[in-house]
Design a protein around this motif. Structure first.
Motif, PDB file in Angstrom:
ATOM      1  N   UNK A  82       3.651  -0.320 -11.576  1.00  0.00           N
ATOM      2  CA  UNK A  82       2.843  -0.946 -10.539  1.00  0.00           C
ATOM      3  C   UNK A  82       1.513  -0.220 -10.393  1.00  0.00           C
ATOM      4  N   UNK A  83       0.525  -0.922  -9.889  1.00  0.00           N
ATOM      5  CA  UNK A  83      -0.793  -0.327  -9.663  1.00  0.00           C
ATOM      6  C   UNK A  83      -0.711   0.728  -8.563  1.00  0.00           C
ATOM      7  N   UNK A  84      -1.641   1.666  -8.601  1.00  0.00           N
ATOM      8  CA  UNK A  84      -1.699   2.711  -7.577  1.00  0.00           C
ATOM      9  C   UNK A  84      -2.328   2.167  -6.306  1.00  0.00           C
ATOM     10  N   UNK A  85      -1.842   2.626  -5.162  1.00  0.00           N
ATOM     11  CA  UNK A  85      -2.558   2.312  -3.919  1.00  0.00           C
ATOM     12  C   UNK A  85      -3.958   2.911  -3.987  1.00  0.00           C
ATOM     13  N   UNK A  86      -4.924   2.244  -3.382  1.00  0.00           N
ATOM     14  CA  UNK A  86      -6.293   2.755  -3.365  1.00  0.00           C
ATOM     15  C   UNK A  86      -6.474   3.833  -2.306  1.00  0.00           C
ATOM     16  N   UNK A  87      -7.543   4.635  -2.421  1.00  0.00           N
ATOM     17  CA  UNK A  87      -7.789   5.707  -1.449  1.00  0.00           C
ATOM     18  C   UNK A  87      -7.813   5.226  -0.001  1.00  0.00           C
ATOM     19  N   UNK A  88      -8.398   4.064   0.246  1.00  0.00           N
ATOM     20  CA  UNK A  88      -8.435   3.552   1.614  1.00  0.00           C
ATOM     21  C   UNK A  88      -7.037   3.220   2.121  1.00  0.00           C
ATOM     22  N   UNK A  89      -6.178   2.783   1.211  1.00  0.00           N
ATOM     23  CA  UNK A  89      -4.800   2.477   1.608  1.00  0.00           C
ATOM     24  C   UNK A  89      -4.066   3.747   2.027  1.00  0.00           C
ATOM     25  N   UNK A  90      -4.285   4.848   1.294  1.00  0.00           N
ATOM     26  CA  UNK A  90      -3.638   6.117   1.665  1.00  0.00           C
ATOM     27  C   UNK A  90      -4.147   6.577   3.025  1.00  0.00           C
ATOM     28  N   UNK A  91      -5.453   6.387   3.288  1.00  0.00           N
ATOM     29  CA  UNK A  91      -6.015   6.814   4.571  1.00  0.00           C
ATOM     30  C   UNK A  91      -5.399   6.055   5.736  1.00  0.00           C
ATOM     31  N   UNK A  92      -5.165   4.762   5.551  1.00  0.00           N
ATOM     32  CA  UNK A  92      -4.600   3.957   6.632  1.00  0.00           C
ATOM     33  C   UNK A  92      -3.130   4.266   6.866  1.00  0.00           C
ATOM     34  N   UNK A  93      -2.461   4.742   5.846  1.00  0.00           N
ATOM     35  CA  UNK A  93      -1.064   5.120   6.012  1.00  0.00           C
ATOM     36  C   UNK A  93      -0.175   3.964   6.408  1.00  0.00           C
TER      37      UNK A  93
END
Length: 182
Positions: A82-93
């Motif tokens: 699967x594709x990696x979550x993007x940096x903004x997705x990690x920030x939003x948690x």
């Protein structure tokens, strides 16, 4: 993977969909109800097992680490990568406005129930690690290279850049500097 690593293959626990997490956060779990998206379900389970076998812990253990690439490669050998979550997705948690990339959504029936899980491995990682895992999946000598370099490749301190020569890969993906870690 070498025999000593196969001894680290964890017991997989079944829990009811939406049920409580395992008492041991390092124990991969699957659900007593199979998803209506079996490919995604298999991918997530394979990712959790691969993360455990390579020594990844929950949380921030993944960015820039060689063992993240190895875990993704193992997961990709077992099913879809699967594709990696993007940096903004990690920030939003885990917030409600988090995109589907952060919370990989696995449909659990026609009634709209779904499981939401953080990435395929349960640790933070980025597109660079996924890119190198995809390149490794293309190599006919990948099994031999991973097996020969297992101890170095799964050591917590080994970076992706240090692992590239062992894996027969060249540097081509920029490191995801923006994968935030608390």
């Amino acid at each position: 993977m070498p025999r000593r690593a196969r001894e680290r293959i964890p017991v997989i626990r079944q829990v009811p969909a939406g049920g409580p997490a395992s008492d041991d956060p390092g124990t991969p779990r699957t659900w007593t109800v199979w998803s209506t998206d079996p490919g995604r379900h298999r991918a997530l389970l394979a990712g959790r097992v691969a993360a455990t076998v390579t020594g990844l812990e929950h949380g921030c253990a993944g960015p820039g680490r060689a063992r993240t690439v190895v875990a993704l490669w193992l997961a990709g050998r077992a099913g879809p990568l699967l594709e990696a979550p993007g940096p903004d997705d990690w920030r939003r948690g885990h917030s409600e406005e988090a995109s589907p990339a952060w919370q990989l959504r696995v449909p659990m029936g026609g009634d709209g129930r779904e499981l939401r899980l953080p990435g395929q491995l349960g640790v933070r990682y980025g597109a660079a690690e996924v890119g190198y895992a995809r390149r490794l999946l293309e190599r006919p000598d990948a099994v031999r290279r991973v097996r020969a370099g297992w101890d170095v490749l799964t050591a917590p301190e080994t970076t992706v850049e240090q692992a590239l020569p062992l894996l027969g890969l060249r540097s081509e993906f920029p490191a995801d500097e923006d994968v935030p870690c608390p």
